[in-house]
Design a protein around this motif. Structure first.
Motif, PDB file in Angstrom:
ATOM      1  N   MET A   1      -3.917   0.540  -6.890  1.00  0.00           N
ATOM      2  CA  MET A   1      -3.183   1.562  -7.597  1.00  0.00           C
ATOM      3  C   MET A   1      -1.890   1.685  -6.863  1.00  0.00           C
ATOM      4  O   MET A   1      -1.809   2.327  -5.795  1.00  0.00           O
TER       5      MET A   1
ATOM      6  N   GLU B   1       0.812  -1.232  -0.126  1.00  0.00           N
ATOM      7  CA  GLU B   1       0.056   0.079   0.128  1.00  0.00           C
ATOM      8  C   GLU B   1       0.802   1.216  -0.129  1.00  0.00           C
ATOM      9  O   GLU B   1       1.759   1.397   0.691  1.00  0.00           O
ATOM     10  N   ASP B   2       0.511   2.017  -0.909  1.00  0.00           N
ATOM     11  CA  ASP B   2       1.429   3.209  -0.945  1.00  0.00           C
ATOM     12  C   ASP B   2       1.020   4.531  -0.020  1.00  0.00           C
ATOM     13  O   ASP B   2       1.667   5.434   0.013  1.00  0.00           O
ATOM     14  N   GLU B   3      -0.110   4.312   0.304  1.00  0.00           N
ATOM     15  CA  GLU B   3      -0.696   5.346   1.289  1.00  0.00           C
ATOM     16  C   GLU B   3      -0.050   5.348   2.607  1.00  0.00           C
ATOM     17  O   GLU B   3      -0.542   4.104   3.460  1.00  0.00           O
TER      18      GLU B   3
ATOM     19  N   ASP C   1      -2.852  -3.296  -2.351  1.00  0.00           N
ATOM     20  CA  ASP C   1      -3.753  -1.994  -3.014  1.00  0.00           C
ATOM     21  C   ASP C   1      -3.670  -2.187  -4.539  1.00  0.00           C
ATOM     22  O   ASP C   1      -2.997  -2.873  -5.082  1.00  0.00           O
TER      23      ASP C   1
ATOM     24  N   LYS D   1     -12.249   1.109  -0.534  1.00  0.00           N
ATOM     25  CA  LYS D   1     -11.649   1.994   0.580  1.00  0.00           C
ATOM     26  C   LYS D   1     -12.974   3.174   0.473  1.00  0.00           C
ATOM     27  O   LYS D   1     -13.454   3.696  -0.457  1.00  0.00           O
TER      28      LYS D   1
HETATM   29 CA    CA Z   1      -2.633   3.541  -3.889  1.00  0.00          CA
END
Ligand code: CA
Length: 246
Positions: A69, A23-25, A67, A119
């Motif tokens: 994206m 997950e990039d967040e 995730d 989400k």
């Molecule tokens: Ca993302």
């Protein structure tokens, strides 16, 4: 013997399932990681798709929260590749996405995700899905007991019994027996056992494994009882898969 060198090794490893969060967040990754750790999972994180792929090959987890994206490689593509590889074909995957459209959901499931969460989602709900997927994928990991013939290992009480007697094991012997019993018949090299049971393979001599297997046998086997642990010459040790069945 150089056993005194690593006093931490007794506590080094737990058998908790390992979860990889991709997950990039950062805030979300932290929130998930915090909650998973609180439930006793071992958590690993990757914030890029390409980084996740490396982790998945080097050290496959028991479950992936993925995730959609991502920078690097998309979650969708990672999932597709996981399903194409023999070793990760059945690895449980939960996809996360900001898009809630039915068409996207279908696409996610069609590349082989086991579950799909839109989400923003509720964390307890995601935790419940993680538990349920892990239970389905590897019941031996979440089951409190390992049983082979008259030997029973209880993870919750940390007790081992053979027939009607209690077997008293040190933490390393317990861990060793637990690891071997999880995969009856599979032969583990000394290096693999060091890695799994001690977690500090480079620090400890491989002969240490022999010493602890010896102690484990001495505790398990009395008189003419059958030895459940096989020594495979030139290869290592395994828990005899025919034990209690013959
Ligand atoms: Ca993302």
């Amino acid at each position: 013997m150089n056993e005194s060198r690593s006093p931490v090794r007794e506590a080094a490893v737990s058998r908790a399932p390992r979860v990889l969060i991709v997950e990039d967040e950062q805030a979300l990754a932290l929130l998930l990681s915090y909650n998973l750790e609180a439930e006793g999972y071992l958590v690993d994180r990757a914030d890029r798709g390409d980084e996740a792929e490396l982790r998945l090959v080097e050290n496959p987890p028991d479950l992936v929260i993925l995730d959609w994206m991502l920078p690097g490689v998309s979650g969708l593509e990672i999932c597709r590749r996981l399903r194409a590889r023999e070793e990760t074909r059945t690895l449980p995957v939960i996809m996360l996405t900001a898009r809630g459209e039915e068409a996207e959901r279908v696409r996610g499931l069609s590349v082989g995700a086991d579950d799909y969460v839109v989400k923003p989602f509720s964390v307890p709900e995601l935790m419940a899905r993680v538990r349920s997927l892990l239970r389905r994928a590897s019941p031996e990991r979440v089951s409190g007991k390992l049983v082979a013939g008259e030997i029973e290992l209880n993870r919750e009480t940390r007790r081992v019994r053979r027939a009607s007697r209690d077997i008293h094991l040190g933490p390393t012997e317990f861990r060793l027996l637990e690891y071997l019993m999880e995969k009856p018949g599979r032969v583990f090299s000394r290096a693999q056992l060091l890695d799994a049971v001690w977690g500090l393979s480079s620090e400890i001599d491989e002969r240490t494994v022999d010493v602890h297997v010896g102690r484990l046998r001495k505790a398990l086997v009395r008189g003419r009882e059958r030895d459940p642990i096989r020594t495979v010459r030139g290869a290592g040790y395994s828990f005899d898969e025919t034990f209690g069945k013959a």
